[in-house]
Scaffold this motif. Structure first.
Motif, short mmCIF file in Angstrom:
data_model
loop_
_atom_site.label_atom_id
_atom_site.label_comp_id
_atom_site.label_asym_id
_atom_site.label_seq_id
_atom_site.Cartn_x
_atom_site.Cartn_y
_atom_site.Cartn_z
N UNK A 7 12.93 44.22 33.39
CA UNK A 7 13.10 43.00 34.19
C UNK A 7 14.57 42.72 34.50
N UNK A 8 15.45 42.96 33.54
CA UNK A 8 16.87 42.63 33.73
C UNK A 8 17.51 43.47 34.83
N UNK A 9 17.21 44.76 34.86
CA UNK A 9 17.81 45.66 35.84
C UNK A 9 16.96 45.79 37.11
N UNK A 10 15.76 45.17 37.10
CA UNK A 10 14.84 45.27 38.24
C UNK A 10 14.44 46.71 38.50
N UNK A 11 14.18 47.44 37.43
CA UNK A 11 13.82 48.85 37.51
C UNK A 11 12.45 49.11 36.90
N UNK A 12 11.82 50.15 37.40
CA UNK A 12 10.54 50.61 36.87
C UNK A 12 10.68 52.06 36.45
N UNK A 13 10.05 52.43 35.37
CA UNK A 13 9.93 53.83 35.00
C UNK A 13 8.52 54.23 35.43
N UNK A 14 8.44 55.18 36.34
CA UNK A 14 7.16 55.60 36.90
C UNK A 14 6.92 57.06 36.51
N UNK A 15 5.72 57.34 36.01
CA UNK A 15 5.34 58.71 35.66
C UNK A 15 4.74 59.37 36.90
N UNK A 16 5.46 60.37 37.45
CA UNK A 16 4.97 61.12 38.60
C UNK A 16 4.70 62.56 38.17
N UNK A 17 3.83 63.22 38.88
CA UNK A 17 3.49 64.60 38.55
C UNK A 17 4.39 65.54 39.33
N UNK A 18 5.22 66.28 38.61
CA UNK A 18 6.11 67.27 39.22
C UNK A 18 5.75 68.61 38.61
N UNK A 19 5.36 69.54 39.46
CA UNK A 19 4.91 70.87 39.02
C UNK A 19 3.78 70.75 38.00
N UNK A 20 2.91 69.76 38.22
CA UNK A 20 1.75 69.59 37.37
C UNK A 20 2.01 68.93 36.03
N UNK B 8 14.36 40.63 43.33
CA UNK B 8 12.97 40.82 43.75
C UNK B 8 12.06 40.65 42.55
N UNK B 9 10.97 39.94 42.76
CA UNK B 9 10.04 39.68 41.67
C UNK B 9 9.22 40.93 41.38
N UNK B 10 9.11 41.27 40.11
CA UNK B 10 8.32 42.43 39.71
C UNK B 10 6.89 41.95 39.45
N UNK B 11 5.98 42.43 40.29
CA UNK B 11 4.58 42.02 40.17
C UNK B 11 3.72 43.12 39.57
#
Length: 100
Positions: free
Chosen positions: A71-84, A42-45
């Motif tokens: 890009x190689x693993x098709x993964x994103x590191x996303x910063x989400x808010x957990x317990x603030x 899947x293309x990462x846009x």
């Protein structure tokens, strides 16, 4: 000794002596590996800083910002808010969609 390893239940073939794989079986395994390697990814846009919504997994419906792209693993590191607190979560690109 090998049978005592957790997850190993036995050998293919009869008796206590393992049977070697035939060349046809080896070819089938290698063909499966090659066909998986040839599948398009899947293309990462997304760009670093883009807002995304998690669609699958334990963080479904969380919204966060893209922190790192692999890009190689098709993964994103996303910063989400957990317990603030901002927490990095590694997700497959197919597990997110653009936040609206």
């Amino acid at each position: 000794m090998i049978k005592e390893i957790k997850g190993v239940s036995g050998f293919v073939g009869g008796g206590a002596k393992p049977a070697p794989l035939s060349q046809g079986e080896v070819d089938n395994i290698l063909n499966m590996l090659e066909s998986k390697a040839g599948k398009p990814k899947a293309e990462i846009t997304y760009q670093k800083g883009d807002q995304v919504k998690v669609t699958e997994g334990p963080f479904a419906n969380f919204v966060g910002s893209v922190d790192h792209i692999d890009q190689e693993k098709n993964k994103l590191s996303v910063m989400v808010s957990i317990f603030g607190r901002p927490t990095p979560v590694e997700l497959d690109v197919l597990q997110v969609e653009p936040a609206s």
